[in-house]
Scaffold this active site. Structure first.
Site, mmCIF file in Angstrom:
data_model
loop_
_atom_site.group_PDB
_atom_site.id
_atom_site.type_symbol
_atom_site.label_atom_id
_atom_site.label_comp_id
_atom_site.label_asym_id
_atom_site.label_seq_id
_atom_site.Cartn_x
_atom_site.Cartn_y
_atom_site.Cartn_z
ATOM 1 N N GLU A 1 39.365 -2.848 11.504
ATOM 2 C CA GLU A 1 38.173 -3.676 11.810
ATOM 3 C C GLU A 1 38.337 -5.110 11.341
ATOM 4 O O GLU A 1 37.376 -5.749 10.920
ATOM 5 C CB GLU A 1 36.913 -3.085 11.174
ATOM 6 C CG GLU A 1 36.357 -1.892 11.871
ATOM 7 C CD GLU A 1 36.418 -2.027 13.362
ATOM 8 O OE1 GLU A 1 36.201 -3.139 13.864
ATOM 9 O OE2 GLU A 1 36.725 -1.026 14.020
HETATM 10 C C1 LIG Z 1 44.444 4.332 10.812
HETATM 11 C C2 LIG Z 1 44.167 3.167 11.696
HETATM 12 C C3 LIG Z 1 43.120 3.222 12.602
HETATM 13 C C4 LIG Z 1 42.866 2.154 13.464
HETATM 14 N N1 LIG Z 1 41.883 2.259 14.412
HETATM 15 C C5 LIG Z 1 41.813 1.326 15.395
HETATM 16 C C6 LIG Z 1 40.968 1.508 16.537
HETATM 17 O O1 LIG Z 1 40.214 2.477 16.621
HETATM 18 N N2 LIG Z 1 41.008 0.591 17.537
HETATM 19 C C7 LIG Z 1 41.820 -0.505 17.481
HETATM 20 O O2 LIG Z 1 41.828 -1.294 18.419
HETATM 21 N N3 LIG Z 1 42.615 -0.735 16.398
HETATM 22 C C8 LIG Z 1 42.638 0.155 15.373
HETATM 23 N N4 LIG Z 1 43.462 -0.038 14.288
HETATM 24 C C9 LIG Z 1 44.246 -1.263 14.211
HETATM 25 C C10 LIG Z 1 43.757 -2.202 13.118
HETATM 26 O O3 LIG Z 1 42.503 -2.742 13.464
HETATM 27 C C11 LIG Z 1 44.859 -3.268 12.905
HETATM 28 O O4 LIG Z 1 45.944 -2.598 12.289
HETATM 29 C C12 LIG Z 1 44.382 -4.432 12.073
HETATM 30 O O5 LIG Z 1 43.426 -5.188 12.781
HETATM 31 C C13 LIG Z 1 45.523 -5.349 11.668
HETATM 32 O O6 LIG Z 1 46.352 -5.639 12.749
HETATM 33 P P1 LIG Z 1 47.934 -5.451 12.607
HETATM 34 O O7 LIG Z 1 48.180 -4.088 12.084
HETATM 35 O O8 LIG Z 1 48.574 -5.820 13.864
HETATM 36 O O9 LIG Z 1 48.358 -6.479 11.466
HETATM 37 P P2 LIG Z 1 48.695 -8.013 11.712
HETATM 38 O O10 LIG Z 1 47.671 -8.641 12.566
HETATM 39 O O11 LIG Z 1 50.116 -8.128 12.123
HETATM 40 O O12 LIG Z 1 48.544 -8.602 10.242
HETATM 41 C C14 LIG Z 1 49.550 -8.445 9.233
HETATM 42 C C15 LIG Z 1 49.094 -9.167 7.963
HETATM 43 O O13 LIG Z 1 48.959 -10.568 8.235
HETATM 44 C C16 LIG Z 1 47.682 -11.011 7.847
HETATM 45 N N5 LIG Z 1 47.249 -12.077 8.753
HETATM 46 C C17 LIG Z 1 47.283 -12.096 10.107
HETATM 47 N N6 LIG Z 1 46.775 -13.244 10.565
HETATM 48 C C18 LIG Z 1 46.397 -13.964 9.499
HETATM 49 C C19 LIG Z 1 45.790 -15.235 9.313
HETATM 50 N N7 LIG Z 1 45.419 -16.001 10.336
HETATM 51 N N8 LIG Z 1 45.555 -15.655 8.048
HETATM 52 C C20 LIG Z 1 45.872 -14.882 7.000
HETATM 53 N N9 LIG Z 1 46.445 -13.683 7.114
HETATM 54 C C21 LIG Z 1 46.697 -13.223 8.345
HETATM 55 C C22 LIG Z 1 46.786 -9.775 7.948
HETATM 56 O O14 LIG Z 1 45.633 -9.906 7.139
HETATM 57 C C23 LIG Z 1 47.731 -8.691 7.468
HETATM 58 O O15 LIG Z 1 47.738 -8.642 6.066
HETATM 59 C C24 LIG Z 1 43.682 0.992 13.387
HETATM 60 C C25 LIG Z 1 44.721 0.923 12.439
HETATM 61 C C26 LIG Z 1 44.973 1.991 11.620
HETATM 62 C C27 LIG Z 1 46.132 1.899 10.650
#
Ligand SMILES: Cc1cc2nc3c(=O)[nH]c(=O)nc-3n(C[C@H](O)[C@H](O)[C@H](O)COP(=O)(O)OP(=O)(O)OC[C@H]3O[C@@H](n4cnc5c(N)ncnc54)[C@H](O)[C@@H]3O)c2cc1C
Length: 596
Positions: free
Chosen positions: A443
């Site tokens: 989220e």
């Molecule tokens: C168990 C689980 C359930 C989930 N359920 C859903 C779901 O139902 N529907 C759905 O669509 N998604 C879902 N997700 C996905 C989840 O919302 C994303 O994993 C999350 O939003 C982070 O995206 P990412 O994993 O690509 O990390 P990234 O976006 O690659 O981020 C990696 C790191 O970089 C940091 N970062 C990125 N951009 C910035 C910035 N501008 N400034 C500072 N820091 C930054 C982030 O905070 C993080 O620490 C789920 C994930 C998991 C693990």
């Protein structure tokens, strides 16, 4: 095996004594007849369902997990989940706060929030199935066409169908502007959607006869980036004219993830291969439409962490009363026994009280906010609706990030209370730590929440929302400023209020010269404002408890002790955080990337 007692007394205290929830809700025509006994009866029944039906499935669900059949793409949830869901539907729980026009009971959202807190305590993984449906319902209720509403809302409201939220792709999570899934318009007005989504919670399961996926994808002529994303409703089974599920749609689960916690919830990789969908809201405005679901989900995620903090706390207290180790440094407290129970040791108490204060603060803040949400959605006075909307917008990222960060600390403390036994699966504590961890990530990660708070909710509106919240706090300080008994609460609250104002101005000025100053301060800043909100609510709770401490009801003495602990031992963290926030971007950006 952990146990759970629904915290009904504290819920009633927050709703009736702290917030005057019934009186506030009665200003809304739809709730004019609501009374406290209806509220209490719903909480009691909801608590019974959570404790008796969901709680016994928490550890077994964690051990068993979900299983994908690669041939059929169907997912089997852990034993007992289906039956519990059937009971949930039969009890009418999915419809608790949905619109009567679509089969709902129309009760306030704040009651649903209490129900979900208890279901999250009992079984976070299970509660995510109906939780996502509720978000999909809210999104379609606001942005759906009349046909979409007629097709989906009654089924989501009854719980016969569930929902999911399909945003993330392997190369984009935070930055949804990068997403690649495509939607091709068809001659009949429908769309064919193709792409691959990952990490989709409750994306496939065996609890309900149909799943309504809300999917973000790009139309052929879409602008690049986040302004070119549209939202589509894509059912697992297409829906026939009479509303019954028809043919299997081309949206299937290709994989379920092996993960750290919430094993009972299926986290699915979803493949869309020309799946039939309908547009929700305007073309290219999908992200804005999805925000209805995301905002509901952000409050929901904070509530997950509140639920887990509460249940971890309850069990750690029970253990600390029974576990005998060492003698109290100030002399034996149970001389007839081989050693004293560990609850006599100051640091064990500190760990327990930290979890307790985080749970009680989170409950007060969450219910305060969701009560405002009820007013935002349905109050007859537009000025009340607008003010409530501003405060909900300000507090939502705080609830999402502050409460989930606190739960990570609190569950870890509760595990520590068990010593080595906390690390052993049988006791259930390590599951709470694992389950709580995801709440800081999905989220929108907690970093993204803090950027939302400082960048969008505070600096971008020249601090107006924060000022309005500050006014609420200042009025309370003014009222209580002459009461000697309240000084221990009011003085530190006033001091923090002043410091937040100063810090906000300082960051605002620095950010004009270097935008990285916002990113450097945001996480500390959110935690500081989170403490401001908790301190305000704890001070208000302390006022009630002070007035009633001689009533003979130990609830009030305990509430006062928790408030005092919060002010003495947790709030002072803000001094360090302010120093860190003021240190700015330079210490973070000075290191050359090559030297990491
Ligand atoms: C168990 C689980 C359930 C989930 N359920 C859903 C779901 O139902 N529907 C759905 O669509 N998604 C879902 N997700 C996905 C989840 O919302 C994303 O994993 C999350 O939003 C982070 O995206 P990412 O994993 O690509 O990390 P990234 O976006 O690659 O981020 C990696 C790191 O970089 C940091 N970062 C990125 N951009 C910035 C910035 N501008 N400034 C500072 N820091 C930054 C982030 O905070 C993080 O620490 C789920 C994930 C998991 C693990």
């Amino acid at each position: 095996m952990p146990s759970y007692q629904p915290p009904l007394r504290d819920m009633r205290f927050v709703l009736h004594e702290l917030l005057g929830a019934v009186e506030q809700l009665q200003e809304i025509p739809a709730h004019a007849e609501l009374d406290a006994s209806t509220v209490d009866a719903v909480l009691e029944e909801g608590g019974r369902f959570a404790a008796e039906v969901l709680m016994p499935l928490n550890q077994s669900g964690d051990r068993e997990g979900c299983v994908l059949d690669p041939a059929t793409h169907e997912v089997r949830t852990p034993a007992g989940f289906r039956q519990a869901y059937a009971q949930y539907v039969a009890g009418g729980w999915p419809a608790l706060s949905t619109d009567p026009a679509f089969g709902g009971q129309g009760l306030p959202h704040v009651l649903n929030q209490c129900l979900y807190e208890m279901m999250n305590s009992a079984n976070q993984a299970w509660a995510m199935y109906p939780g996502l449906s509720h978000g999909a319902y809210e999104c379609l209720h606001v942005h759906g066409t009349p046909e979409q509403k007629a097709m989906y809302l009654p089924k989501l409201s009854s719980g016969e169908w569930t929902g999911s939220m399909c945003l993330t792709e392997s190369h984009c999570g935070t930055d949804l502007g990068l997403l690649r899934s495509k939607a091709e318009p068809q001659a009949d007005g429908s769309y064919r959607i193709t792409g691959n989504k990952i990490f989709i919670s409750s994306g496939e399961h065996d609890l309900a006869e149909n799943i309504v996926h809300l999917v973000l994808a790009r139309l052929p002529d879409s602008p690049a980036g986040s302004k070119g994303i549209s939202l589509f409703a894509v059912p697992k089974f297409t829906v026939a004219a009479d509303g019954t599920p028809g043919a299997r749609n081309a949206i299937t689960c290709g994989r379920i993830e092996e993960k750290m916690g919430i094993h009972g919830n299926s986290t699915c990789a979803m493949d869309l291969d020309g799946a039939v969908g309908s547009l929700v809201g305007a073309p290219h405005k999908g992200l804005a439409a999805m925000f209805v679901m995301m905002n509901a989900a952000r409050l929901g995620v904070g509530n997950q962490s509140l639920g887990i903090t509460e249940v971890a706390y309850q069990n750690a207290v029970q253990y600390a009363r029974e576990r005998l180790q060492m003698r109290s440094m100030s002399g034996p407290k149970a001389p007839e026994r081989a050693a004293d129970p560990i609850i006599v040791h100051p640091d064990v108490r500190k760990m327990l009280l930290t979890a307790r204060a985080y749970a009680e603060g989170a409950r007060a803040l969450s219910l305060h906010t969701v009560l405002l949400l009820d007013r935002e959605l349905a109050h007859p006075d537009p000025a009340v609706r607008a003010a409530a909307a501003d405060e909900v917008a300000l507090l939502t990222p705080i609830i999402k990030a502050f409460v989930t960060d606190n739960a990570w600390l609190a569950t870890s403390h509760c595990l520590q209370v068990y010593g080595g036994h906390g690390y052993i699966a049988e006791w259930g504590m390590e599951q709470y730590v694992r389950d709580a961890r995801i709440n800081m990530i999905y989220e929108g990660t907690n970093t993204i929440q803090s950027l939302d708070l400082l960048g969008r909710k505070v600096l971008a509106d020249n601090g107006k929302r924060l000022e309005a919240f500050g006014k609420r706090v200042a009025e309370f300080i003014e009222e209580e400023g002459t009461d000697a008994a309240m000084q221990e609460f009011v003085n530190p609250l006033a001091d923090l209020g002043d410091k937040v104002t100063q810090l906000t101005t300082e960051i605002g000025f620095k950010a004009m010269g270097n935008a990285d100053e916002v990113g450097a301060a945001a996480v500390d800043y959110l935690r500081i404002v989170g403490h401001l909100a908790f301190a305000y609510l704890f001070a208000r709770m302390a006022k009630i408890a002070l007035a009633k401490q001689d009533s003979g009801d130990p609830f009030y003495t305990a509430k006062l002790a928790t408030a005092r602990f919060y002010f003495a031992k947790l709030l002072p963290e803000t001094a360090t955080l302010i120093r860190s926030a003021r240190a700015g971007a330079a210490p973070l950006m000075a290191m050359d990337e090559a030297h990491f």
